[in-house]
Design a protein around this motif. Structure first.
Motif, PDB file in Angstrom:
ATOM      1  N   GLY A   1      21.565 -45.415 -34.707  1.00  0.00           N
ATOM      2  CA  GLY A   1      21.701 -45.409 -33.251  1.00  0.00           C
ATOM      3  C   GLY A   1      20.794 -44.414 -32.561  1.00  0.00           C
ATOM      4  O   GLY A   1      20.490 -44.560 -31.370  1.00  0.00           O
ATOM      5  N   ALA A   2      20.363 -43.389 -33.279  1.00  0.00           N
ATOM      6  CA  ALA A   2      19.448 -42.386 -32.713  1.00  0.00           C
ATOM      7  C   ALA A   2      18.014 -42.643 -33.127  1.00  0.00           C
ATOM      8  O   ALA A   2      17.135 -41.828 -32.838  1.00  0.00           O
ATOM      9  CB  ALA A   2      19.869 -40.992 -33.153  1.00  0.00           C
ATOM     10  N   ASN A   3      17.777 -43.774 -33.802  1.00  0.00           N
ATOM     11  CA  ASN A   3      16.432 -44.111 -34.296  1.00  0.00           C
ATOM     12  C   ASN A   3      15.882 -43.060 -35.248  1.00  0.00           C
ATOM     13  O   ASN A   3      14.678 -42.784 -35.263  1.00  0.00           O
ATOM     14  CB  ASN A   3      15.463 -44.311 -33.121  1.00  0.00           C
ATOM     15  CG  ASN A   3      15.803 -45.525 -32.292  1.00  0.00           C
ATOM     16  OD1 ASN A   3      16.171 -46.573 -32.829  1.00  0.00           O
ATOM     17  ND2 ASN A   3      15.727 -45.385 -30.983  1.00  0.00           N
ATOM     18  N   VAL A   4      16.788 -42.463 -36.044  1.00  0.00           N
ATOM     19  CA  VAL A   4      16.389 -41.499 -37.071  1.00  0.00           C
ATOM     20  C   VAL A   4      16.565 -42.152 -38.434  1.00  0.00           C
ATOM     21  O   VAL A   4      17.600 -42.763 -38.703  1.00  0.00           O
ATOM     22  CB  VAL A   4      17.236 -40.217 -36.991  1.00  0.00           C
ATOM     23  CG1 VAL A   4      16.874 -39.263 -38.136  1.00  0.00           C
ATOM     24  CG2 VAL A   4      17.040 -39.521 -35.651  1.00  0.00           C
ATOM     25  N   THR A   5      15.535 -42.019 -39.281  1.00  0.00           N
ATOM     26  CA  THR A   5      15.566 -42.661 -40.587  1.00  0.00           C
ATOM     27  C   THR A   5      15.047 -41.710 -41.659  1.00  0.00           C
ATOM     28  O   THR A   5      14.049 -41.025 -41.449  1.00  0.00           O
ATOM     29  CB  THR A   5      14.687 -43.930 -40.603  1.00  0.00           C
ATOM     30  OG1 THR A   5      15.097 -44.795 -39.542  1.00  0.00           O
ATOM     31  CG2 THR A   5      14.807 -44.672 -41.925  1.00  0.00           C
ATOM     32  N   ILE A   6      15.731 -41.685 -42.790  1.00  0.00           N
ATOM     33  CA  ILE A   6      15.215 -41.000 -43.977  1.00  0.00           C
ATOM     34  C   ILE A   6      14.338 -42.004 -44.709  1.00  0.00           C
ATOM     35  O   ILE A   6      14.801 -43.078 -45.101  1.00  0.00           O
ATOM     36  CB  ILE A   6      16.348 -40.519 -44.893  1.00  0.00           C
ATOM     37  CG1 ILE A   6      17.270 -39.551 -44.148  1.00  0.00           C
ATOM     38  CG2 ILE A   6      15.777 -39.840 -46.132  1.00  0.00           C
ATOM     39  CD1 ILE A   6      18.474 -39.119 -44.961  1.00  0.00           C
ATOM     40  N   GLY A   7      13.066 -41.685 -44.870  1.00  0.00           N
ATOM     41  CA  GLY A   7      12.110 -42.626 -45.453  1.00  0.00           C
ATOM     42  C   GLY A   7      12.244 -42.787 -46.954  1.00  0.00           C
ATOM     43  O   GLY A   7      13.128 -42.200 -47.594  1.00  0.00           O
ATOM     44  N   ALA A   8      11.346 -43.584 -47.510  1.00  0.00           N
ATOM     45  CA  ALA A   8      11.354 -43.878 -48.943  1.00  0.00           C
ATOM     46  C   ALA A   8      11.039 -42.623 -49.757  1.00  0.00           C
ATOM     47  O   ALA A   8      10.381 -41.698 -49.283  1.00  0.00           O
ATOM     48  CB  ALA A   8      10.336 -44.975 -49.255  1.00  0.00           C
ATOM     49  N   SER A   9      11.518 -42.621 -50.988  1.00  0.00           N
ATOM     50  CA  SER A   9      11.329 -41.476 -51.878  1.00  0.00           C
ATOM     51  C   SER A   9       9.935 -41.480 -52.493  1.00  0.00           C
ATOM     52  O   SER A   9       9.393 -42.522 -52.855  1.00  0.00           O
ATOM     53  CB  SER A   9      12.383 -41.504 -52.980  1.00  0.00           C
ATOM     54  OG  SER A   9      12.117 -40.521 -53.950  1.00  0.00           O
ATOM     55  N   GLY A  10       9.363 -40.268 -52.609  1.00  0.00           N
ATOM     56  CA  GLY A  10       8.120 -40.119 -53.343  1.00  0.00           C
ATOM     57  C   GLY A  10       8.391 -39.983 -54.831  1.00  0.00           C
ATOM     58  O   GLY A  10       9.526 -40.132 -55.285  1.00  0.00           O
ATOM     59  N   GLU A  11       7.348 -39.678 -55.598  1.00  0.00           N
ATOM     60  CA  GLU A  11       7.519 -39.497 -57.034  1.00  0.00           C
ATOM     61  C   GLU A  11       8.163 -38.143 -57.317  1.00  0.00           C
ATOM     62  O   GLU A  11       7.810 -37.140 -56.693  1.00  0.00           O
ATOM     63  CB  GLU A  11       6.160 -39.568 -57.743  1.00  0.00           C
ATOM     64  CG  GLU A  11       5.558 -40.966 -57.797  1.00  0.00           C
ATOM     65  CD  GLU A  11       6.411 -41.911 -58.617  1.00  0.00           C
ATOM     66  OE1 GLU A  11       6.970 -41.472 -59.646  1.00  0.00           O
ATOM     67  OE2 GLU A  11       6.512 -43.087 -58.229  1.00  0.00           O
ATOM     68  N   PRO A  12       9.118 -38.078 -58.256  1.00  0.00           N
ATOM     69  CA  PRO A  12       9.744 -36.791 -58.600  1.00  0.00           C
ATOM     70  C   PRO A  12       8.713 -35.802 -59.113  1.00  0.00           C
ATOM     71  O   PRO A  12       7.771 -36.174 -59.827  1.00  0.00           O
ATOM     72  CB  PRO A  12      10.753 -37.166 -59.689  1.00  0.00           C
ATOM     73  CG  PRO A  12      10.988 -38.625 -59.524  1.00  0.00           C
ATOM     74  CD  PRO A  12       9.687 -39.195 -59.023  1.00  0.00           C
ATOM     75  N   SER A  13       8.871 -34.531 -58.753  1.00  0.00           N
ATOM     76  CA  SER A  13       7.935 -33.501 -59.194  1.00  0.00           C
ATOM     77  C   SER A  13       8.616 -32.150 -59.117  1.00  0.00           C
ATOM     78  O   SER A  13       9.659 -31.984 -58.481  1.00  0.00           O
ATOM     79  CB  SER A  13       6.687 -33.490 -58.299  1.00  0.00           C
ATOM     80  OG  SER A  13       7.045 -33.157 -56.964  1.00  0.00           O
ATOM     81  N   ARG A  14       8.003 -31.170 -59.774  1.00  0.00           N
ATOM     82  CA  ARG A  14       8.495 -29.800 -59.685  1.00  0.00           C
ATOM     83  C   ARG A  14       8.053 -29.180 -58.361  1.00  0.00           C
ATOM     84  O   ARG A  14       7.047 -29.567 -57.795  1.00  0.00           O
ATOM     85  CB  ARG A  14       7.979 -28.953 -60.850  1.00  0.00           C
ATOM     86  CG  ARG A  14       8.631 -29.304 -62.190  1.00  0.00           C
ATOM     87  CD  ARG A  14       8.268 -28.270 -63.240  1.00  0.00           C
ATOM     88  NE  ARG A  14       8.939 -28.527 -64.502  1.00  0.00           N
ATOM     89  CZ  ARG A  14      10.163 -28.101 -64.804  1.00  0.00           C
ATOM     90  NH1 ARG A  14      10.833 -27.383 -63.905  1.00  0.00           N
ATOM     91  NH2 ARG A  14      10.710 -28.360 -65.972  1.00  0.00           N
ATOM     92  N   SER A  15       8.818 -28.203 -57.895  1.00  0.00           N
ATOM     93  CA  SER A  15       8.437 -27.492 -56.682  1.00  0.00           C
ATOM     94  C   SER A  15       7.240 -26.593 -56.986  1.00  0.00           C
ATOM     95  O   SER A  15       6.880 -26.384 -58.153  1.00  0.00           O
ATOM     96  CB  SER A  15       9.610 -26.648 -56.173  1.00  0.00           C
ATOM     97  OG  SER A  15      10.016 -25.717 -57.160  1.00  0.00           O
ATOM     98  N   LEU A  16       6.631 -26.037 -55.934  1.00  0.00           N
ATOM     99  CA  LEU A  16       5.425 -25.244 -56.106  1.00  0.00           C
ATOM    100  C   LEU A  16       5.641 -24.061 -57.034  1.00  0.00           C
ATOM    101  O   LEU A  16       4.793 -23.716 -57.844  1.00  0.00           O
ATOM    102  CB  LEU A  16       4.929 -24.749 -54.737  1.00  0.00           C
ATOM    103  CG  LEU A  16       4.394 -25.835 -53.801  1.00  0.00           C
ATOM    104  CD1 LEU A  16       4.009 -25.229 -52.459  1.00  0.00           C
ATOM    105  CD2 LEU A  16       3.179 -26.528 -54.427  1.00  0.00           C
TER     106      LEU A  16
END
Length: 330
Positions: free
Chosen positions: A104-119
């Motif tokens: 209803g607020a036009n907010v969407t969580i997009g598709a997932s990227g490839e899993p990876s370690r953090s920096l």
């Protein structure tokens, strides 16, 4: 005079001899340092021996007296990746649920990227885009750290939207869709507010209240059905009077429920969501019955269908007991 000349000549010859000897010694020493090719040419008696190392006899540095650490088996999945894969079905279901609420607020969580370690290699997870009206405004990082904590954090693309930056966490142990959804919802509150301010101006509070109700609607619906089933023998029923309605006075939504006892309308129950709590209140119109009224406030964290049904029945029970003994006039 002749003797003096002979002495001078002798001294010159001695000095010349010493200089020649010194130069010869210096040349030999220098050639030893500048020799090229096989170093054994200087010392012909030197013998070189090449030993073949037995891999089984190798002891890692710092592991003397102990067992050598075993190598990772070929093809074996690293532990963080395996743990991440195990919670993927729950995270996917939670994202789908939150996207339904935020539509209803036009907010969407997009598709997932490839899993990876953090920096800093402290966590393992994925990035997803946060979209507002189809435009990417931030990154959502979801990752599992080494302590078993599931963390969600939002980082805006632009510095001017830094107010969107936030983070939240929960334990990954026994993770379910409800807790994962709550994690994402807490993280996305600033984004939802931003979207509402952009699209609807002053209706931000009303929209936020409506979204908060949508989050608990399944839980509340199940609890009301459970309470009706438990009190059927007492000839009592809870009947919602429409959908939750926005109250301008208190700046939040309220759900009004009729409490029916022995087939008659006996009292009213109001259920509200206040921040992270649910408040249940029972009121009666007659002043002399005001003592039957009750008000309970319950934290949402960890709240189950059974526990909420018990709170609803408990709050209404004084009214139910009274009208079973003294039925209201038709």
């Amino acid at each position: 005079m002749t003797r003096v000349l002979l002495l001078v000549l002798s001294a010159a010859l001695i000095v010349s001899g010493v200089a020649l000897v010194w130069r010869d010694l210096y040349r030999r020493r220098r050639e030893a340092f500048l020799v090229r090719g096989d170093a054994t040419a200087i010392h012909p008696d030197v013998e070189l021996t090449v030993a073949h190392l037995d891999p089984t006899s190798f002891t890692p540095l710092g592991a003397a007296g102990g067992e050598a650490p075993s190598l990772v088996e070929v093809g074996k999945e690293p532990e963080p990746a395996a743990q991440w894969a195990a919670i993927q079905p729950v995270l996917s279901a939670a994202v789908e649920r939150v996207n339904g609420v935020l539509a209803g607020a036009n907010v969407t969580i997009g598709a997932s990227g490839e899993p990876s370690r953090s920096l800093m290699k402290r966590g393992y997870g994925v990035h997803r885009r946060i979209l507002v009206s189809g435009e990417s405004v931030a990154w959502l990082r979801i990752e599992l750290d080494g302590n078993g904590e599931l963390q969600a954090s939002i980082k805006a693309h632009k510095d001017e939207h830094a107010a969107l930056n936030t983070s939240a966490s929960t334990t990954a142990l026994s993770l379910n869709v409800e807790r994962a959804s709550d994690l994402f919802s807490r993280c996305l509150k600033p984004v939802a507010g931003f979207a509402m301010r952009s699209a609807h101006g002053g209706r931000t509070e009303q929209w936020a209240s409506e979204m908060a109700w949508k989050e608990i609607a399944p839980l509340l619906g199940d609890a009301l059905r459970a309470a009706n089933g438990a009190l059927a023998q007492a000839a009592t029923r809870f009947t919602p009077l429409g959908a939750p309605a926005w109250s301008q006075d208190v700046q939040r939504h309220r759900l009004s429920i009729a409490i029916e006892v022995l087939g008659s309308d006996a009292a009213r129950m109001l259920i509200e969501r206040i921040d992270n709590d649910i408040e249940i209140a029972v009121g009666l119109p007659e002043a002399h019955l005001a003592h039957l009224g009750r008000r309970h406030r319950i934290p949402l964290a960890g709240l189950t269908t059974h526990a909420l049904a018990e709170q609803i029945a408990s709050c209404a029970w004084p009214t139910i007991a009274h009208f079973r003994e003294t039925p209201p006039l038709a």
